[in-house]
Design an enzyme around this catalytic site. Structure first.
Site, PDB file in Angstrom:
ATOM      1  N   ASP A 103      61.960  -0.602 116.254  1.00 55.17           N
ATOM      2  CA  ASP A 103      62.155  -0.360 114.870  1.00 55.17           C
ATOM      3  C   ASP A 103      60.845  -1.330 114.029  1.00 55.17           C
ATOM      4  OD1 ASP A 103      63.712   1.054 114.485  1.00 55.17           O
ATOM      5  OD2 ASP A 103      65.283  -0.604 114.615  1.00 55.17           O
TER       6      ASP A 103
HETATM    7  N1  URA Z   1      67.708   0.129 119.107  1.00 53.75           N
HETATM    8  C1  URA Z   1      67.919   0.230 117.368  1.00 53.75           C
HETATM    9  O1  URA Z   1      68.297   0.113 116.677  1.00 53.75           O
HETATM   10  N2  URA Z   1      66.068  -0.326 116.815  1.00 53.75           N
HETATM   11  C2  URA Z   1      65.577  -0.826 117.860  1.00 53.75           C
HETATM   12  O2  URA Z   1      64.091  -1.045 118.060  1.00 53.75           O
HETATM   13  C3  URA Z   1      65.863   0.223 119.649  1.00 53.75           C
HETATM   14  C4  URA Z   1      66.756  -0.167 120.245  1.00 53.75           C
END
Ligand code: URA
Length: 242
Positions: A103
């Site tokens: 993310d």
């Molecule tokens: N899980 C999440 O919620 N975000 C990420 O970036 C990776 C795994």
């Protein structure tokens, strides 16, 4: 392949820039100075050198990035900076892409490569590649959460496979904790949604490892390096040409 393409592939610059290099008469093929960009060479057999430095032609390249917050795991975007903007010209020329996504607000280990078969193998649900995260959580996680993760958390659109939750630090005074979470899948916002399913909130997330690759503690946030030979060897377990 053409000599100018070989030189571009080795990261010596654009086609125009390598033409200038050739004009300087500092490029040799098997010891003889060459200046024609069109010269056909055998990239496996011929020895190409620039200023006496022998070049090795790579088809596949592998970058380990400590992704910072605020950049997106994509190769292009109209609004945000992408992880590709953080790498070098060779990476862009070789058209590397991230193996999976983090993310925008997640930090940590991101592998980038132009080896599509490897990316496919590492992301395949059948390969069960462990992804380990360090999460700072608002709320106190406890043994019930550990057991729920072990059993498999149910999200609105997906029943997660069993995952490992380890509580590293509890801060009752701030109603927060530090946890490590290992998942084998890679669903959208998976870690955040699994923690939210237990009534708590991830406030910071960092990926520490993916399969055999570990985040390098020497690598500052936003910095990258190529995989070492040893790390590339570890990827042989995925059974694809490297
Ligand atoms: N899980 C999440 O919620 N975000 C990420 O970036 C990776 C795994």
């Amino acid at each position: 392949m053409r000599l100018d393409k070989f030189l571009v592939d080795c990261g010596l610059g654009s086609r125009t820039e390598v033409k200038q290099l050739l004009k300087k008469k500092i490029v040799t093929v098997n010891g003889a100075v060459q200046h024609s960009p069109k010269l056909q060479i055998d990239s496996d057999a011929d020895v190409v050198a620039v200023d006496g430095r022998i070049l090795t032609h790579e088809d596949f390249v592998y970058y380990l990035l400590n992704k910072p917050q605020g950049v997106i795991s994509a190769t292009e975007d109209k609004v945000h900076r992408t992880v590709l903007d953080l790498l070098d010209d060779i990476a862009r020329h070789k058209q590397v892409f991230p193996v999976g996504r983090l993310d925008i607000d997640t930090e940590g280990l991101l592998l980038l490569t132009n080896n599509g078969l490897l990316a496919h193998a590492m992301l395949s649900p059948k390969k069960h590649v462990d992804k380990r995260y360090l999460a700072h959580v608002s709320g106190l996680m406890d043994v019930d959460d550990v057991l729920a993760f072990e059993k498999g958390i149910s999200l609105s659109d997906h029943d997660c496979q069993p995952a490992i939750l380890e509580v590293l630090e509890l801060h009752p005074e701030h109603k927060s904790c530090q946890v490590e979470i290992v998942i084998r899948e890679g669903k959208f916002h998976q870690v955040k949604r699994m923690v939210a399913a237990r009534g708590k909130k991830v406030v910071a997330l960092k990926r520490l490892s993916m399969g055999p690759l570990q985040l390098d503690s020497q690598l500052k946030t936003g910095a990258w390096r190529r995989l070492t030979t040893q790390e590339t060897q570890l990827l042989e377990q995925f059974g694809v040409p490297l």
